[in-house]
Design a protein around this motif. Structure first.
Motif, PDB file in Angstrom:
ATOM      1  N   LYS A 200      73.324  51.893 -15.178  1.00 14.04           N
ATOM      2  CA  LYS A 200      72.682  51.159 -16.282  1.00 14.04           C
ATOM      3  C   LYS A 200      72.241  49.754 -15.877  1.00 14.04           C
ATOM      4  O   LYS A 200      71.524  49.090 -16.608  1.00 14.04           O
ATOM      5  N   ARG A 201      72.630  49.312 -14.707  1.00 12.42           N
ATOM      6  CA  ARG A 201      72.289  47.965 -14.247  1.00 12.42           C
ATOM      7  C   ARG A 201      70.955  47.998 -13.493  1.00 12.42           C
ATOM      8  O   ARG A 201      70.845  48.677 -12.461  1.00 12.42           O
ATOM      9  N   GLU A 202      69.981  47.246 -13.944  1.00 14.79           N
ATOM     10  CA  GLU A 202      68.693  47.125 -13.250  1.00 14.79           C
ATOM     11  C   GLU A 202      68.315  48.413 -12.510  1.00 14.79           C
ATOM     12  O   GLU A 202      68.222  48.424 -11.283  1.00 14.79           O
TER      13      GLU A 202
ATOM     14  N   LEU B 247      81.874  48.804   3.026  1.00 15.20           N
ATOM     15  CA  LEU B 247      82.001  47.681   2.096  1.00 15.20           C
ATOM     16  C   LEU B 247      80.651  47.223   1.554  1.00 15.20           C
ATOM     17  O   LEU B 247      79.777  46.810   2.320  1.00 15.20           O
ATOM     18  N   ASN B 248      80.519  47.313   0.231  1.00 13.79           N
ATOM     19  CA  ASN B 248      79.409  46.639  -0.447  1.00 13.79           C
ATOM     20  C   ASN B 248      80.041  45.526  -1.276  1.00 13.79           C
ATOM     21  O   ASN B 248      80.523  45.760  -2.388  1.00 13.79           O
ATOM     22  N   ALA B 249      80.057  44.338  -0.728  1.00 15.11           N
ATOM     23  CA  ALA B 249      80.697  43.213  -1.415  1.00 15.11           C
ATOM     24  C   ALA B 249      79.791  42.635  -2.502  1.00 15.11           C
ATOM     25  O   ALA B 249      80.149  41.647  -3.151  1.00 15.11           O
ATOM     26  N   ALA B 250      78.614  43.255  -2.691  1.00 13.48           N
ATOM     27  CA  ALA B 250      77.666  42.844  -3.735  1.00 13.48           C
ATOM     28  C   ALA B 250      77.418  41.332  -3.665  1.00 13.48           C
ATOM     29  O   ALA B 250      77.230  40.806  -2.572  1.00 13.48           O
ATOM     30  N   ALA B 251      77.464  40.640  -4.795  1.00 12.07           N
ATOM     31  CA  ALA B 251      77.103  39.212  -4.780  1.00 12.07           C
ATOM     32  C   ALA B 251      78.028  38.381  -3.890  1.00 12.07           C
ATOM     33  O   ALA B 251      77.615  37.360  -3.325  1.00 12.07           O
ATOM     34  N   TYR B 252      79.285  38.836  -3.726  1.00  8.60           N
ATOM     35  CA  TYR B 252      80.211  38.070  -2.870  1.00  8.60           C
ATOM     36  C   TYR B 252      79.789  38.082  -1.405  1.00  8.60           C
ATOM     37  O   TYR B 252      80.232  37.234  -0.622  1.00  8.60           O
ATOM     38  N   THR B 253      78.930  39.031  -1.039  1.00 14.11           N
ATOM     39  CA  THR B 253      78.367  39.054   0.313  1.00 14.11           C
ATOM     40  C   THR B 253      77.804  37.695   0.688  1.00 14.11           C
ATOM     41  O   THR B 253      77.970  37.227   1.819  1.00 14.11           O
ATOM     42  N   HIS B 254      77.143  37.101  -0.307  1.00 13.69           N
ATOM     43  CA  HIS B 254      76.356  35.903  -0.032  1.00 13.69           C
ATOM     44  C   HIS B 254      77.134  34.605  -0.246  1.00 13.69           C
ATOM     45  O   HIS B 254      76.602  33.519  -0.033  1.00 13.69           O
ATOM     46  N   THR B 255      78.399  34.734  -0.693  1.00  8.66           N
ATOM     47  CA  THR B 255      79.156  33.515  -1.050  1.00  8.66           C
ATOM     48  C   THR B 255      80.562  33.457  -0.464  1.00  8.66           C
ATOM     49  O   THR B 255      81.141  32.376  -0.393  1.00  8.66           O
TER      50      THR B 255
ATOM     51  N   VAL C 222      77.347  47.695   3.616  1.00  9.11           N
ATOM     52  CA  VAL C 222      76.212  48.411   3.033  1.00  9.11           C
ATOM     53  C   VAL C 222      75.662  47.658   1.823  1.00  9.11           C
ATOM     54  O   VAL C 222      76.391  46.944   1.127  1.00  9.11           O
ATOM     55  N   HIS C 223      74.368  47.861   1.599  1.00  9.97           N
ATOM     56  CA  HIS C 223      73.719  47.417   0.379  1.00  9.97           C
ATOM     57  C   HIS C 223      72.749  48.490  -0.072  1.00  9.97           C
ATOM     58  O   HIS C 223      72.099  49.129   0.760  1.00  9.97           O
ATOM     59  N   ILE C 224      72.672  48.653  -1.370  1.00  8.19           N
ATOM     60  CA  ILE C 224      71.766  49.651  -1.956  1.00  8.19           C
ATOM     61  C   ILE C 224      70.319  49.190  -1.779  1.00  8.19           C
ATOM     62  O   ILE C 224      69.454  49.957  -1.361  1.00  8.19           O
ATOM     63  N   SER C 225      70.089  47.933  -2.090  1.00  9.58           N
ATOM     64  CA  SER C 225      68.733  47.383  -1.988  1.00  9.58           C
ATOM     65  C   SER C 225      68.538  46.732  -0.619  1.00  9.58           C
ATOM     66  O   SER C 225      69.500  46.437   0.095  1.00  9.58           O
ATOM     67  N   ASN C 226      67.270  46.492  -0.288  1.00  8.77           N
ATOM     68  CA  ASN C 226      66.967  45.742   0.932  1.00  8.77           C
ATOM     69  C   ASN C 226      67.063  44.260   0.586  1.00  8.77           C
ATOM     70  O   ASN C 226      66.129  43.668   0.043  1.00  8.77           O
TER      71      ASN C 226
ATOM     72  N   PHE D   9      68.476  33.704  -1.339  1.00  8.48           N
ATOM     73  CA  PHE D   9      69.938  33.563  -1.320  1.00  8.48           C
ATOM     74  C   PHE D   9      70.630  34.866  -0.938  1.00  8.48           C
ATOM     75  O   PHE D   9      71.796  34.867  -0.534  1.00  8.48           O
ATOM     76  N   ARG D  10      69.899  35.985  -1.011  1.00  9.03           N
ATOM     77  CA  ARG D  10      70.496  37.267  -0.616  1.00  9.03           C
ATOM     78  C   ARG D  10      70.350  37.532   0.888  1.00  9.03           C
ATOM     79  O   ARG D  10      70.786  38.550   1.400  1.00  9.03           O
ATOM     80  N   HIS D  11      69.688  36.622   1.600  1.00 14.99           N
ATOM     81  CA  HIS D  11      69.484  36.838   3.038  1.00 14.99           C
ATOM     82  C   HIS D  11      70.707  36.434   3.842  1.00 14.99           C
ATOM     83  O   HIS D  11      70.858  36.833   4.992  1.00 14.99           O
TER      84      HIS D  11
HETATM   85  C1  DQA Z   1      73.760  44.510  -3.440  1.00 16.33           C
HETATM   86  C2  DQA Z   1      72.813  43.343  -3.153  1.00 16.33           C
HETATM   87  C3  DQA Z   1      73.419  42.030  -3.611  1.00 16.33           C
HETATM   88  O1  DQA Z   1      72.531  40.956  -3.329  1.00 16.33           O
HETATM   89  C4  DQA Z   1      73.668  42.059  -5.101  1.00 16.33           C
HETATM   90  O2  DQA Z   1      74.317  40.875  -5.507  1.00 16.33           O
HETATM   91  C5  DQA Z   1      74.435  43.261  -5.535  1.00 16.33           C
HETATM   92  C6  DQA Z   1      74.156  44.551  -4.917  1.00 16.33           C
HETATM   93  C7  DQA Z   1      73.126  45.875  -3.098  1.00 16.33           C
HETATM   94  O3  DQA Z   1      73.876  46.836  -2.949  1.00 16.33           O
HETATM   95  O4  DQA Z   1      71.897  45.973  -2.999  1.00 16.33           O
HETATM   96  O5  DQA Z   1      75.204  43.205  -6.489  1.00 16.33           O
HETATM   97  O6  DQA Z   1      74.919  44.358  -2.650  1.00 16.33           O
END
Ligand code: DQA
Length: 139
Positions: A17-19, A71-79, A97-101, A108-110
């Protein structure tokens, strides 16, 4: 049987349901069932938390006995210096891993605190990124 764990960080509990234009329509629970079915010869666990310290606790808990962490640390990846340090501290190899590129998105996601200490990085293939990460460990 080799032991692996998928660790997902904040907001990934909202997959489905998220984006959906970025992250797709499937819940991670449904995708994880498919993953387990695809890899019947390994032990595969799943952990998700929105809390940085809980992610670090889990990395420490599995990091000396499991064969691999996806590991997909999601936003914590970047912080998160703390998650980066946890990966440095353990013995179990980590594939990020990340779902998106993340490189085709905001600047900030780089930045990743995970990549320097990861065995490798797989991103941009949608949920398939997780499958590719598991394959990198076992094939
Ligand atoms: C993510 C990419 C991150 O930048 C973002 O904060 C996420 C998901 C991805 O899987 O594409 O929450 O890790």
């Amino acid at each position: 049987m080799n032991k692996f764990i998928v660790i997902n960080g904040p907001n990934l509990n909202l997959l489905g349901k998220r984006e959906p234009e970025i992250y797709g329509n499937k819940t991670f629970e449904d995708y994880f069932k498919e993953l387990k079915f695809k890899f019947p010869d390994i032990s595969l666990e799943y952990f998700q938390s929105n809390i940085e310290g809980e992610l670090i606790d889990k990395i420490q808990e599995v990091g000396f006995s499991y064969d691999g962490i996806i590991l997909n640390a999601a936003a914590y990846t970047h912080t998160s210096v703390g998650i980066g340090d946890a990966i440095k501290a353990i013995e179990t190899p980590v594939v990020e891993v990340h779902i998106s590129n993340t490189f085709s998105r905001e600047e900030f996601r780089h930045k990743s605190y995970i990549s320097p200490n990861a065995k490798g990085v797989i991103l941009g293939f949608g949920l398939k990124s997780y499958e590719l990460a598991i394959k990198s460990f076992i094939q």
